[in-house]
Design a protein around this motif. Structure first.
Motif, mmCIF file in Angstrom:
data_model
loop_
_atom_site.group_PDB
_atom_site.id
_atom_site.type_symbol
_atom_site.label_atom_id
_atom_site.label_comp_id
_atom_site.label_asym_id
_atom_site.label_seq_id
_atom_site.Cartn_x
_atom_site.Cartn_y
_atom_site.Cartn_z
ATOM 1 N N ARG A 1 4.147 12.632 -16.145
ATOM 2 C CA ARG A 1 5.008 11.916 -17.087
ATOM 3 C C ARG A 1 5.548 10.614 -16.501
ATOM 4 N N LEU A 2 5.405 10.400 -15.196
ATOM 5 C CA LEU A 2 5.820 9.155 -14.553
ATOM 6 C C LEU A 2 4.778 8.048 -14.692
ATOM 7 N N ALA A 3 3.664 8.342 -15.332
ATOM 8 C CA ALA A 3 2.540 7.409 -15.372
ATOM 9 C C ALA A 3 2.896 6.082 -16.034
ATOM 10 N N GLY B 1 0.806 -1.220 0.000
ATOM 11 C CA GLY B 1 0.000 0.000 0.000
ATOM 12 C C GLY B 1 0.834 1.262 0.000
ATOM 13 N N LEU B 2 1.939 1.250 0.729
ATOM 14 C CA LEU B 2 2.814 2.416 0.770
ATOM 15 C C LEU B 2 3.407 2.702 -0.611
ATOM 16 N N VAL B 3 3.906 1.662 -1.265
ATOM 17 C CA VAL B 3 4.497 1.851 -2.596
ATOM 18 C C VAL B 3 3.427 2.304 -3.589
ATOM 19 N N LEU B 4 2.244 1.695 -3.541
ATOM 20 C CA LEU B 4 1.159 2.104 -4.438
ATOM 21 C C LEU B 4 0.740 3.549 -4.184
ATOM 22 N N GLY B 5 0.588 3.914 -2.932
ATOM 23 C CA GLY B 5 0.184 5.276 -2.602
ATOM 24 C C GLY B 5 1.208 6.305 -3.029
ATOM 25 N N LEU B 6 2.483 6.010 -2.800
ATOM 26 C CA LEU B 6 3.534 6.926 -3.223
ATOM 27 C C LEU B 6 3.624 7.022 -4.738
ATOM 28 N N ALA B 7 3.431 5.904 -5.431
ATOM 29 C CA ALA B 7 3.429 5.934 -6.901
ATOM 30 C C ALA B 7 2.264 6.785 -7.407
ATOM 31 N N GLY B 8 1.094 6.623 -6.799
ATOM 32 C CA GLY B 8 -0.061 7.435 -7.198
ATOM 33 C C GLY B 8 0.164 8.908 -6.948
ATOM 34 N N ALA B 9 0.730 9.249 -5.795
ATOM 35 C CA ALA B 9 1.004 10.658 -5.494
ATOM 36 C C ALA B 9 2.058 11.224 -6.445
ATOM 37 N N ALA B 10 3.062 10.423 -6.770
ATOM 38 C CA ALA B 10 4.102 10.888 -7.696
ATOM 39 C C ALA B 10 3.530 11.161 -9.082
ATOM 40 N N ILE C 1 -8.217 1.497 -7.489
ATOM 41 C CA ILE C 1 -8.557 2.862 -7.921
ATOM 42 C C ILE C 1 -7.291 3.605 -8.348
ATOM 43 N N ILE C 2 -6.232 3.493 -7.567
ATOM 44 C CA ILE C 2 -4.966 4.147 -7.918
ATOM 45 C C ILE C 2 -4.461 3.637 -9.260
ATOM 46 N N THR C 3 -4.499 2.327 -9.458
ATOM 47 C CA THR C 3 -4.015 1.744 -10.709
ATOM 48 C C THR C 3 -4.844 2.213 -11.894
ATOM 49 N N VAL C 4 -6.149 2.271 -11.737
ATOM 50 C CA VAL C 4 -7.018 2.737 -12.822
ATOM 51 C C VAL C 4 -6.743 4.211 -13.135
ATOM 52 N N LEU C 5 -6.603 5.038 -12.119
ATOM 53 C CA LEU C 5 -6.324 6.458 -12.350
ATOM 54 C C LEU C 5 -4.965 6.661 -13.019
ATOM 55 N N VAL C 6 -3.972 5.887 -12.619
ATOM 56 C CA VAL C 6 -2.656 5.971 -13.262
ATOM 57 C C VAL C 6 -2.764 5.543 -14.723
ATOM 58 N N ALA C 7 -3.539 4.499 -14.999
ATOM 59 C CA ALA C 7 -3.719 4.051 -16.385
ATOM 60 C C ALA C 7 -4.417 5.116 -17.223
ATOM 61 N N ILE C 8 -5.392 5.796 -16.649
ATOM 62 C CA ILE C 8 -6.094 6.857 -17.383
ATOM 63 C C ILE C 8 -5.135 8.013 -17.677
ATOM 64 N N ILE C 9 -4.275 8.330 -16.739
ATOM 65 C CA ILE C 9 -3.296 9.398 -16.976
ATOM 66 C C ILE C 9 -2.252 8.955 -17.986
ATOM 67 N N ALA C 10 -1.861 7.678 -17.938
ATOM 68 C CA ALA C 10 -0.854 7.174 -18.878
ATOM 69 C C ALA C 10 -1.384 7.130 -20.304
ATOM 70 N N PHE C 11 -2.662 6.844 -20.466
ATOM 71 C CA PHE C 11 -3.261 6.743 -21.801
ATOM 72 C C PHE C 11 -4.468 7.671 -21.890
#
Length: 179
Positions: free
Chosen positions: A121-123, A106-115, A163-173
Motif C-alpha cells: 500500500r506504500l507503492a 541508492g540507499l533511499v531507493l533500496g529502502l523504498a523498494g523493500a518497504a 528496476i526498483i522504480t518499474v517494479l514499484v510502478a507495477i505494484i502501484a498500478f
C-alpha cells in the motif's frame, strides 16, 4: 462458562481489531460453549483460508523480486555512502563525492523498494520518491558524462534503480484480471 452472548463472541473473534480483554473473553467463551465451538469452526477455517488466498495472489513473485532487488541496492549503497566501492576494487577512478551521492540515492531507493515489497500500500507514495531519485540520478549521470568524471561501466549499476522504480510502478498500478 463466560457471560457473553454467542453472537458477540463470534463477532469479536472474527474482527481484525478489537479490545484484547474482549477477545480473551470471547475465546474463552468459544472454548467452553459447545454450541459456539461447532458453529465457529467453519467460520475460522474460512477466515484463515481467505488470509492464505491473499498470499497466493499473482503479486507474490513480484513482491519477492522487489524485495531482492531493493535489498541488493541497499547492500551495494551502504559502502558508497562512506566512499568505498567493494564491487570495483580500490583502483576505481570514481570520486568519493560521486560515491556518496549515489550511495544516498541508492540507499533511499533500496529502502523504498523493500518497504513496498513488505507493504504494497506504500507503492503510490514510494513511486513519487523513486521517480524523483531516478530523475536525479539521470541528471547526475548526464553531468558526469559531460564532465568525464565517471566511467560508463561504473554507471551501469544504476539499472537497479530503474528496476526498483518499474517494479514499484507495477505494484502501484496493478493490471486488473477477469475471473
Amino acid at each position: 462458562m463466560t457471560q457473553i452472548p454467542c453472537k458477540r463472541a463470534r463477532a469479536l473473534i472474527l474482527q481484525p481489531l478489537a479490545d484484547a480483554h474482549d477477545v480473551a473473553v470471547a475465546r474463552q467463551h468459544l472454548l467452553e460453549c459447545p454450541l459456539c465451538a461447532s458453529d465457529t469452526a467453519d467460520d475460522m477455517v474460512e477466515s484463515i483460508s481467505s488470509r492464505l488466498d491473499i498470499l497466493r495472489e499473482p503479486g507474490g513473485t513480484l513482491r519477492i523480486s522487489l524485495l531482492i532487488v531493493g535489498s541488493l541496492q541497499v547492500f551495494l549503497a551502504l559502502p558508497w555512502i562512506f566512499g568505498a566501492t567493494p564491487l570495483w576494487g580500490p583502483r576505481s577512478d570514481t570520486s568519493v563525492a560521486h560515491l556518496t551521492r549515489d550511495g544516498v540515492i541508492g540507499l533511499v531507493l533500496g529502502l523504498a523498494g523493500a518497504a513496498v515489497a513488505i507493504t504494497p500500500r506504500l507503492a503510490y507514495f514510494a513511486l513519487s520518491i523513486c521517480g524523483l531519485l531516478v530523475t536525479l540520478q539521470a541528471v547526475a549521470f548526464i553531468t558526469d558524462r559531460v564532465n568525464g568524471t565517471a566511467h560508463p561501466v561504473f554507471e551501469t549499476i544504476h539499472v537497479l534503480a530503474v528496476i526498483i522504480t518499474v517494479l514499484v510502478a507495477i505494484i502501484a498500478f496493478p493490471r486488473r484480471t477477469r475471473r
